[in-house]
Design a protein around this motif. Structure first.
Motif, PDB file in Angstrom:
ATOM      1  N   LYS A 119       0.826  -1.215   0.000  1.00 51.14           N
ATOM      2  CA  LYS A 119       0.000   0.000   0.000  1.00 51.14           C
ATOM      3  C   LYS A 119       0.856   1.258   0.000  1.00 51.14           C
ATOM      4  CE  LYS A 119      -3.803  -2.250   2.411  1.00 51.14           C
ATOM      5  NZ  LYS A 119      -4.434  -2.424   3.717  1.00 51.14           N
ATOM      6  N   LEU A 120       1.916   1.259   0.805  1.00 49.43           N
ATOM      7  CA  LEU A 120       2.798   2.431   0.857  1.00 49.43           C
ATOM      8  C   LEU A 120       3.451   2.687  -0.494  1.00 49.43           C
ATOM      9  CD1 LEU A 120       4.538   1.938   4.322  1.00 49.43           C
ATOM     10  CD2 LEU A 120       2.615   3.432   3.758  1.00 49.43           C
ATOM     11  N   LEU A 121       3.871   1.613  -1.166  1.00 52.62           N
ATOM     12  CA  LEU A 121       4.491   1.771  -2.484  1.00 52.62           C
ATOM     13  C   LEU A 121       3.482   2.290  -3.503  1.00 52.62           C
ATOM     14  CD1 LEU A 121       6.770  -1.404  -2.662  1.00 52.62           C
ATOM     15  CD2 LEU A 121       7.469   0.976  -2.322  1.00 52.62           C
ATOM     16  N   GLN A 122       2.270   1.776  -3.477  1.00 51.61           N
ATOM     17  CA  GLN A 122       1.251   2.253  -4.410  1.00 51.61           C
ATOM     18  C   GLN A 122       0.974   3.746  -4.217  1.00 51.61           C
ATOM     19  OE1 GLN A 122      -2.237  -0.405  -4.902  1.00 51.61           O
ATOM     20  NE2 GLN A 122      -1.024  -1.874  -3.733  1.00 51.61           N
ATOM     21  N   ILE A 123       0.905   4.168  -2.969  1.00 52.37           N
ATOM     22  CA  ILE A 123       0.672   5.583  -2.673  1.00 52.37           C
ATOM     23  C   ILE A 123       1.856   6.425  -3.139  1.00 52.37           C
ATOM     24  CG2 ILE A 123       0.529   7.242  -0.758  1.00 52.37           C
ATOM     25  CD1 ILE A 123      -1.270   5.097   0.637  1.00 52.37           C
ATOM     26  N   GLU A 124       3.054   5.972  -2.832  1.00 52.65           N
ATOM     27  CA  GLU A 124       4.250   6.716  -3.224  1.00 52.65           C
ATOM     28  C   GLU A 124       4.341   6.853  -4.743  1.00 52.65           C
ATOM     29  OE1 GLU A 124       7.720   8.920  -2.764  1.00 52.65           O
ATOM     30  OE2 GLU A 124       6.092   8.447  -1.390  1.00 52.65           O
ATOM     31  N   ILE A 125       4.007   5.810  -5.451  1.00 48.85           N
ATOM     32  CA  ILE A 125       4.050   5.848  -6.919  1.00 48.85           C
ATOM     33  C   ILE A 125       3.041   6.857  -7.451  1.00 48.85           C
ATOM     34  CG2 ILE A 125       3.466   4.474  -8.970  1.00 48.85           C
ATOM     35  CD1 ILE A 125       4.885   2.101  -7.435  1.00 48.85           C
ATOM     36  N   LYS A 126       1.842   6.879  -6.889  1.00 49.28           N
ATOM     37  CA  LYS A 126       0.834   7.859  -7.329  1.00 49.28           C
ATOM     38  C   LYS A 126       1.293   9.289  -7.072  1.00 49.28           C
ATOM     39  CE  LYS A 126      -3.592   5.650  -7.390  1.00 49.28           C
ATOM     40  NZ  LYS A 126      -4.979   5.983  -7.250  1.00 49.28           N
ATOM     41  N   ASN A 127       1.981   9.508  -5.963  1.00 53.54           N
ATOM     42  CA  ASN A 127       2.426  10.857  -5.634  1.00 53.54           C
ATOM     43  C   ASN A 127       3.611  11.327  -6.466  1.00 53.54           C
ATOM     44  OD1 ASN A 127       0.531  11.568  -3.692  1.00 53.54           O
ATOM     45  ND2 ASN A 127       1.651  10.546  -2.076  1.00 53.54           N
ATOM     46  N   ARG A 128       4.391  10.392  -6.979  1.00 47.82           N
ATOM     47  CA  ARG A 128       5.577  10.785  -7.731  1.00 47.82           C
ATOM     48  C   ARG A 128       5.231  11.302  -9.123  1.00 47.82           C
ATOM     49  NH1 ARG A 128      10.825   9.144  -6.184  1.00 47.82           N
ATOM     50  NH2 ARG A 128      10.726   8.630  -3.987  1.00 47.82           N
ATOM     51  N   HIS A 129       4.361  10.629  -9.807  1.00 51.69           N
ATOM     52  CA  HIS A 129       3.973  11.056 -11.158  1.00 51.69           C
ATOM     53  C   HIS A 129       2.798  10.196 -11.580  1.00 51.69           C
ATOM     54  CE1 HIS A 129       4.158  11.673 -15.515  1.00 51.69           C
ATOM     55  NE2 HIS A 129       4.773  12.789 -15.223  1.00 51.69           N
ATOM     56  N   PRO A 130       1.767  10.804 -12.144  1.00 50.18           N
ATOM     57  CA  PRO A 130       0.572  10.026 -12.481  1.00 50.18           C
ATOM     58  C   PRO A 130       0.827   8.833 -13.395  1.00 50.18           C
ATOM     59  CG  PRO A 130       0.197  12.369 -12.845  1.00 50.18           C
ATOM     60  CD  PRO A 130       1.635  12.209 -12.451  1.00 50.18           C
ATOM     61  N   TRP A 131       1.793   8.936 -14.302  1.00 50.57           N
ATOM     62  CA  TRP A 131       1.999   7.847 -15.265  1.00 50.57           C
ATOM     63  C   TRP A 131       3.340   7.161 -15.108  1.00 50.57           C
ATOM     64  CZ3 TRP A 131       0.446  12.780 -16.868  1.00 50.57           C
ATOM     65  CH2 TRP A 131      -0.920  12.898 -17.083  1.00 50.57           C
ATOM     66  N   GLN A 132       4.326   7.865 -14.564  1.00 52.36           N
ATOM     67  CA  GLN A 132       5.666   7.304 -14.529  1.00 52.36           C
ATOM     68  C   GLN A 132       6.209   7.129 -13.113  1.00 52.36           C
ATOM     69  OE1 GLN A 132       7.634  10.160 -17.059  1.00 52.36           O
ATOM     70  NE2 GLN A 132       7.330   8.871 -18.848  1.00 52.36           N
ATOM     71  N   GLY A 133       5.334   7.115 -12.121  1.00 53.32           N
ATOM     72  CA  GLY A 133       5.766   7.006 -10.735  1.00 53.32           C
ATOM     73  C   GLY A 133       6.611   5.791 -10.449  1.00 53.32           C
ATOM     74  N   LEU A 134       6.262   4.663 -11.052  1.00 54.70           N
ATOM     75  CA  LEU A 134       7.023   3.428 -10.845  1.00 54.70           C
ATOM     76  C   LEU A 134       8.452   3.588 -11.364  1.00 54.70           C
ATOM     77  CD1 LEU A 134       6.854   0.506  -9.828  1.00 54.70           C
ATOM     78  CD2 LEU A 134       6.142  -0.163 -12.124  1.00 54.70           C
ATOM     79  N   LEU A 135       8.599   4.198 -12.533  1.00 60.54           N
ATOM     80  CA  LEU A 135       9.936   4.419 -13.093  1.00 60.54           C
ATOM     81  C   LEU A 135      10.745   5.363 -12.215  1.00 60.54           C
ATOM     82  CD1 LEU A 135       9.025   4.814 -16.873  1.00 60.54           C
ATOM     83  CD2 LEU A 135      10.018   2.825 -15.739  1.00 60.54           C
ATOM     84  N   PHE A 136      10.102   6.426 -11.714  1.00 57.71           N
ATOM     85  CA  PHE A 136      10.803   7.378 -10.856  1.00 57.71           C
ATOM     86  C   PHE A 136      11.231   6.726  -9.544  1.00 57.71           C
ATOM     87  CE2 PHE A 136       8.512  11.271 -12.853  1.00 57.71           C
ATOM     88  CZ  PHE A 136       9.344  11.188 -13.965  1.00 57.71           C
ATOM     89  N   LEU A 137      10.363   5.910  -8.945  1.00 56.90           N
ATOM     90  CA  LEU A 137      10.721   5.239  -7.697  1.00 56.90           C
ATOM     91  C   LEU A 137      11.861   4.253  -7.938  1.00 56.90           C
ATOM     92  CD1 LEU A 137      10.131   4.981  -4.685  1.00 56.90           C
ATOM     93  CD2 LEU A 137       8.460   3.200  -5.244  1.00 56.90           C
ATOM     94  N   SER A 138      11.835   3.573  -9.055  1.00 59.87           N
ATOM     95  CA  SER A 138      12.914   2.639  -9.400  1.00 59.87           C
ATOM     96  C   SER A 138      14.240   3.395  -9.538  1.00 59.87           C
ATOM     97  CB  SER A 138      12.590   1.908 -10.701  1.00 59.87           C
ATOM     98  OG  SER A 138      13.667   1.099 -11.100  1.00 59.87           O
ATOM     99  N   ARG A 139      14.194   4.505 -10.225  1.00 58.59           N
ATOM    100  CA  ARG A 139      15.411   5.314 -10.404  1.00 58.59           C
ATOM    101  C   ARG A 139      15.956   5.784  -9.057  1.00 58.59           C
ATOM    102  NH1 ARG A 139      13.995  10.974 -12.336  1.00 58.59           N
ATOM    103  NH2 ARG A 139      13.432  11.000 -10.145  1.00 58.59           N
ATOM    104  N   ASP A 140      15.067   6.268  -8.187  1.00 60.35           N
ATOM    105  CA  ASP A 140      15.501   6.864  -6.927  1.00 60.35           C
ATOM    106  C   ASP A 140      15.950   5.832  -5.894  1.00 60.35           C
ATOM    107  OD1 ASP A 140      14.944   9.297  -8.072  1.00 60.35           O
ATOM    108  OD2 ASP A 140      13.010   9.537  -7.073  1.00 60.35           O
TER     109      ASP A 140
END
Length: 200
Positions: A119-140
């Motif tokens: 749940k925390l990861l899903q929320i963090e991904i939504k907050n990072r970028h609507p479409w690319q949050g997963l990529l941004f979290l992976s990068r960071d």
């Protein structure tokens, strides 16, 4: 994540809609007329909208039909505080479920939800970028996208992954979990008990 509209969430949604309506100088009758026009055209499912309906939505004291939330979203007058773009019907539903703070625009874990890493990861991904949050979290975090997907699907993280995630989640205004707190969340999620941090 399964989402349920809460009494408090409906009140927050109602206040958000009322505030946006007042900012535009619109009356409840005007909103009703616009929603009826949309209903007659083709832009939303048919619904019986009255002045009382709009009052009920804004008071947050009554359950709201999903098609009414769709109608409010279709009018595009309730906007995101950061992007200034209209909230979608999904975002308005997230407000009613206490997943989205309409004042800040941040997704958060509602008070009734037990935190899990997924749940925390899903929320963090939504907050990072609507479409690319997963990529941004992976990068960071330097955790591969495939591995993040496995963690979201509730695969057990390694100690190193917990550390990497905590470094990023601690920075997030919506999550802010320390490494110790994250270890406890993971331990409860996978083992059913908390880690005794006093022994570490």
């Amino acid at each position: 994540m399964e989402k349920f509209w809460t009494d408090n969430g409906l009140k927050v949604l109602g206040r958000t809609i009322r505030k946006a309506r007042h900012e535009r100088g619109w009356s409840q009758r005007y909103v009703r007329d616009l929603m009826q026009a949309l209903s007659r055209s083709r832009s939303m499912p048919e619904c019986n909208v009255t002045d009382v309906t709009i009052s009920h939505i804004e008071s947050g004291k009554h359950k709201v039909a999903h098609n009414l939330v769709m109608g409010i979203a279709a009018l595009e007058f309730v906007t995101h505080p950061v992007t200034n773009r209209p909230f979608t019907s999904d975002q308005l539903s997230d407000i009613a479920a206490e997943y989205l703070d309409p004042e800040t625009g941040w997704y958060c874990l509602p008070p009734y939800e037990r935190p899990t890493l997924s749940k925390l990861l899903q929320i963090e991904i939504k907050n990072r970028h609507p479409w690319q949050g997963l990529l941004f979290l992976s990068r960071d975090t330097q955790i591969a996208v495939d591995r993040l997907i496995q963690l979201i699907e509730e695969d057990m993280p390694t100690e190193s992954e917990i550390c990497d995630l905590a470094m990023e989640l601690w920075k997030s205004p919506s999550v802010r979990w320390t490494e110790e707190e994250l270890q406890n969340i993971v331990s409860l999620q996978f083992n059913g008990s908390q880690v005794d941090l006093s022994e570490q």
